[in-house]
Enzyme design. Structure first.
Site, mmCIF file in Angstrom:
data_model
loop_
_atom_site.group_PDB
_atom_site.id
_atom_site.type_symbol
_atom_site.label_atom_id
_atom_site.label_comp_id
_atom_site.label_asym_id
_atom_site.label_seq_id
_atom_site.Cartn_x
_atom_site.Cartn_y
_atom_site.Cartn_z
ATOM 1 N N HIS A 61 -3.898 4.335 11.947
ATOM 2 C CA HIS A 61 -4.532 4.386 10.617
ATOM 3 C C HIS A 61 -3.482 4.649 9.533
ATOM 4 C CE1 HIS A 61 -8.401 5.498 8.295
ATOM 5 N NE2 HIS A 61 -7.455 5.184 7.441
ATOM 6 N N LEU A 64 -0.054 0.661 4.388
ATOM 7 C CA LEU A 64 1.309 0.227 4.040
ATOM 8 C C LEU A 64 1.386 -0.290 2.608
ATOM 9 C CD1 LEU A 64 2.623 -1.509 7.307
ATOM 10 C CD2 LEU A 64 3.158 0.772 6.436
ATOM 11 N N ARG A 65 0.214 -0.488 1.987
ATOM 12 C CA ARG A 65 0.107 -0.804 0.549
ATOM 13 C C ARG A 65 0.603 -2.197 0.155
ATOM 14 N NH1 ARG A 65 -3.668 2.870 -0.193
ATOM 15 N NH2 ARG A 65 -2.931 4.988 -0.564
ATOM 16 N N ASN A 95 -7.020 -2.449 2.810
ATOM 17 C CA ASN A 95 -7.306 -2.281 1.378
ATOM 18 C C ASN A 95 -6.059 -2.553 0.534
ATOM 19 O OD1 ASN A 95 -6.198 0.079 2.422
ATOM 20 N ND2 ASN A 95 -7.305 1.429 1.038
ATOM 21 N N ASP A 155 -11.918 0.200 5.477
ATOM 22 C CA ASP A 155 -11.442 1.555 5.159
ATOM 23 C C ASP A 155 -11.073 1.742 3.687
ATOM 24 O OD1 ASP A 155 -10.745 4.239 5.909
ATOM 25 O OD2 ASP A 155 -8.706 3.658 5.422
ATOM 26 N N HIS A 182 -15.069 3.927 7.943
ATOM 27 C CA HIS A 182 -14.793 5.038 7.025
ATOM 28 C C HIS A 182 -16.173 5.588 6.676
ATOM 29 C CE1 HIS A 182 -13.038 6.680 3.100
ATOM 30 N NE2 HIS A 182 -14.324 6.674 2.863
ATOM 31 N N ASP A 308 -3.870 8.487 8.601
ATOM 32 C CA ASP A 308 -4.423 8.030 7.319
ATOM 33 C C ASP A 308 -3.337 8.122 6.233
ATOM 34 O OD1 ASP A 308 -6.094 7.088 5.353
ATOM 35 O OD2 ASP A 308 -7.370 8.861 5.264
ATOM 36 N N HIS A 312 0.964 7.489 -2.550
ATOM 37 C CA HIS A 312 0.737 7.287 -3.985
ATOM 38 C C HIS A 312 1.992 7.710 -4.716
ATOM 39 C CE1 HIS A 312 -3.513 6.395 -3.604
ATOM 40 N NE2 HIS A 312 -3.692 7.471 -2.872
HETATM 41 ZN ZN LIG Z 1 -10.774 6.079 5.064
#
Ligand SMILES: [Zn+2]
Length: 427
Positions: A61, A64-65, A95, A155, A182, A308, A312
């Site tokens: 989980h 990696l953006r 996401n 997620d 999620h 997770d 940021h």
């Molecule tokens: Zn999540």
């Protein structure tokens, strides 16, 4: 290239091995496991006296953006963070922008990952359940699986619609892939910034109640039982969730779950600092929840430890608690926290820890098992249970530094990995 691992304690839960031995690896393949092996001076010999050789760790989980949020993390920086944290594999969540809901995005991520340090870290994309992660229309799951998606998840958001979840589970079971949820009932959780309880009342913060998570898991377990499909609950955080999973497993449902290191290391008391690195979703919970999570890890209800990892940038987190984004980085502190909080406290045995970081997540994702045997490829993580170190965000390989553990003194560390014939050591 010849690599000789000297005097390591080899712990292989699958082969039921726990012994001190030498391991000779030639060109990425385990050639010999035996005591008193030697190599010539030109070859690499690594003294692992007092250290542990484990099957390679996987973090199932990770955010990696990339594509879309390269200012937070890239496939390159995230893979390096994974390696330095002791992981030979990561699964990246969809996401991104564009969302991983098209086979072309999967192919692109796979190609990028091979360019990072010769692909020492395996990057496995997890594809979206629904198009655009909007929760409405199923993504082309068959094509995504064929392209290499190991599992499906929206997620960051739950699949709110029960009928969509039912169809997703039915479809996923036809192609034998897990659905990762999620779990969050948004009508109760939306707008909340921390756990509902004494501290949220004290601070006057908008709360996220435990039952927002538990109601969704409860619903999903019903659908999972009805469809007989494989369901995995991401980052569970409450005593009630642990109990729901425990009873579902007693009924032999095809269910599994994970917990993050921050949910067994911190309580919502940490939010009193107003440090935005204590803001995550699900939020840090109560002392009772943390105890229940530890018991779930101990008794096998919780299968997996996953981070997770949610990078940021500094600017994004440097705002009022209310406005800060959810999430923290985790790849480079996970193993240290787990050894400190779970091994030295005797909650888990070394074998159980390795199962939760390697064997179980690979089983859930239907990845080939790692056999530490002669003739098999070497996919290994090295651990030092006794090394004391101080977490310093400035040493992170990750592009982002949003960790609440800066300055923490930990005992235990991943000190290196071997995968695909390459080795990285972080002594
Ligand atoms: Zn999540």
């Amino acid at each position: 290239m010849k690599i000789l691992l000297k005097n390591g304690r080899l712990i292989d839960p699958i082969g039921e091995i726990d012994t001190v031995t030498d391991v000779l690896i030639i060109d990425g393949i385990i050639q010999k496991i035996s005591q008193n092996l030697s190599v010539t001076k030109e070859d690499k010999s690594i003294d692992l006296t007092g250290k542990i050789i484990s099957p390679g760790f996987i973090d199932m989980h990770v955010h990696l953006r990339e594509p879309g949020f390269e200012h937070k993390e890239t496939i390159e920086s995230g893979s390096r963070a994974a390696a330095s944290g002791g992981f030979t594999s990561v699964c990246c969540m969809p996401n991104t922008n564009p969302v991983i809901d098209d086979p072309s995005v999967i192919k692109w991520i796979q190609q990028c990952s091979l360019k990072v340090d010769d692909g020492i870290v395996d990057v496995y994309p997890i594809a979206a359940i629904t198009k655009g992660r909007e929760g409405k229309e199923l993504a082309p799951m068959m094509e995504l699986a064929e392209a290499g998606a190991l599992a499906f998840s929206d997620d960051g958001s739950p699949v709110e619609n029960a009928e969509v979840m039912r169809r997703a589970l039915e479809y996923a079971s036809m192609i034998d892939k897990p659905i990762i949820q999620h779990a969050e009932e948004l009508s109760m959780a939306k707008g909340g910034v921390m756990n509902e309880g004494y501290v949220s009342t004290l601070l006057g913060m908008q709360p996220i109640p435990s039952i927002a998570e538990e109601i969704m898991i409860s619903r999903d377990l019903h659908i999972s039982q009805y469809t007989k499909a494989q369901y995995h609950a991401a980052h569970i955080s409450t005593a009630g969730s642990v109990e729901l999973l425990r009873s579902a497993k007693k009924k032999n449902l095809r269910v599994s779950c994970e917990v993050t290191p921050h949910h067994f290391s911190l309580t919502d008391n940490a939010v009193r600092s107003f440090d935005t690195n204590t803001k995550m979703n699900p939020p840090l919970r109560s002392h009772e929840d943390v105890e229940a999570v530890k018991e779930g890890l101990r008794d096998g209800t919780i299968d997996v430890i996953a981070t997770d990892h949610a990078p940021h940038s500094f600017d994004e987190k440097q705002v009022e608690f209310l406005y800060a984004p959810f999430g923290i980085v985790g790849l480079e502190t996970a193993v240290g926290l787990a050894i400190t909080e779970l091994i030295h406290t005797k909650i888990l045995t070394p074998k159980q820890l390795i199962e939760k970081f390697s064997v179980n997540p690979r089983n859930i994702l239907h990845l080939p098992r790692i056999n530490i045997q002669e003739g098999e490829p070497a996919n290994l993580t090295f651990l030092d249970f006794m090394q004391e170190w101080i977490v310093d965000i400035n040493n992170f390989q990750s592009k982002s530094k949003n960790s609440p553990f800066h300055g923490w003194k930990l005992k235990g560390k991943a000190i290196g990995i071997i995968n695909k014939g390459k080795m990285k050591l972080f002594p």
